[in-house]
Design an enzyme around this catalytic site. Sequence first.
Site, PDB file in Angstrom:
ATOM      1  N   GLU A  84     -20.821  78.893 -30.721  1.00  9.68           N
ATOM      2  CA  GLU A  84     -19.607  79.119 -30.291  1.00  9.68           C
ATOM      3  C   GLU A  84     -19.289  80.211 -28.853  1.00  9.68           C
ATOM      4  OE1 GLU A  84     -16.690  82.018 -31.175  1.00  9.68           O
ATOM      5  OE2 GLU A  84     -18.058  82.024 -33.673  1.00  9.68           O
ATOM      6  N   HIS A  85     -19.601  80.885 -28.742  1.00  7.58           N
ATOM      7  CA  HIS A  85     -19.755  82.151 -27.643  1.00  7.58           C
ATOM      8  C   HIS A  85     -19.744  81.203 -26.125  1.00  7.58           C
ATOM      9  CE1 HIS A  85     -19.403  86.086 -28.991  1.00  7.58           C
ATOM     10  NE2 HIS A  85     -19.600  85.441 -29.486  1.00  7.58           N
TER      11      HIS A  85
END
Length: 454
Positions: A84-85
């Site tokens: 996600e990052h």
Amino acid sequence: MNRASRTTRSTSSRAGAQAPARAVTRTVSADPLGGTVRRTVLPSGLRILTEAIPTTRSVSFGVWVAVGSRDETPAQSGVSHFLEHLLFKGTRKRSALQISSEIEAVGGETNAFTTKEYTCYYARVLDEDLPLAVDVVCDLVADSVLAAADVETERAVILEEIAMHDDEPGDEVHDLFTEAIYGTHPLGRLISGTEQTVSAMTRRQIQGFYRRRYAAPAIVIAAAGNLDHAEVVRQVRQALRGTPLEVAPAEPAGHRPAAPAVRTGTRTVVRAKETEQAHVVLGCEGIGRLDERRFALGVLNNVLGGGMSSRLFQEIRERRGLAYSVYSYSSQYADSGVFAVYAGCAPGKVDEVLELTRTELAKVAADGITDAELARGKGMAKGSYVLGLEDTGSRMSRLAKGELLFGDLLSVDELLARVDAVTADEVNRLAAELLSRPMALAVVGPFDEGDFAR
């Protein structure tokens, strides 16, 4: 029902259905409390749902992927969150700065979050800037490069995030409770992973997870606001052209099946910390997301600890002043769930708070709730549903969760009718079963395991 039209459940759940050779669109509902909901299945199996709300000047757009922390192996723990990052760090078309600056330049916002069962990437913009939001969010989800240097940068950021979380005992105790309930099962692991698993994770592992799990049939795109469905579909198809998500025809994945029952535990887990306040969570296994009793559970939760008029708040805070914060909550997954009570209090008052909590739970299990409590619990549930749909972001989330988690979308009228239909007998039967189950306990504060041996 005040709906112009409604079809049956998503065809994606039918065994043996053929993958569509072309995009298939249908109207899901025309809700008087919202707008017209339409659904298109692309040949790749990717689904697009929109809700047209002409009275707004904004649009919320989200890409939802049916993968979360419970889909990881022990060695991969935290990879969904790591990914996600990383997806914001750059694609073949955009740098990390361009991803953020293009949305911010039009006054929009973009973000993401990871849960145990899904991951979401979203943007909220003015209606005229929706094509930009579609292009940016689809680009970062479908075509990130995951550069080696970015992996190392974000590894450091995530390790700081884990350390920061450990400094928040009021948050930490909830993770400790899921560990006490689920043990080594994937549902019991931290969404962020641990310092050990994040430190050991390689770019190759992350990239392999990305390409295996971010597949078109597992993705739902949802948008709500002042929009045109056909235009959104066109913009999505254009944004995905030439990316790994432009693939051969496939059938959409069904919603996550209820696997064999998750084995839960009733452990007591204590994390010793020299805190000024003790944080405790007491609870038990709850019910799964598709359990028809979930509406009765919502009412029961409101009665027990869902607000300032609830039994636990009145008894523990208002009458005795033992805690500043006390509430109950439930979480549901495809095949399991939890019901729990949280309290934050002075360390010397923990025993009394726990005793009062157990007493209130036992009373409701034995005697049930009153008619007045039933009415209040239902009113709170209905108000929460409707007031929670006052912005385009909430409506976008409703579309995606209905498709991704339930395989169907209940209208607002249907939701309210389901709550209205809850009876005292249903709540009382559920309370008798649920609140009589063995309890697990999580504690963060100046204690050790021996302090709670009994």
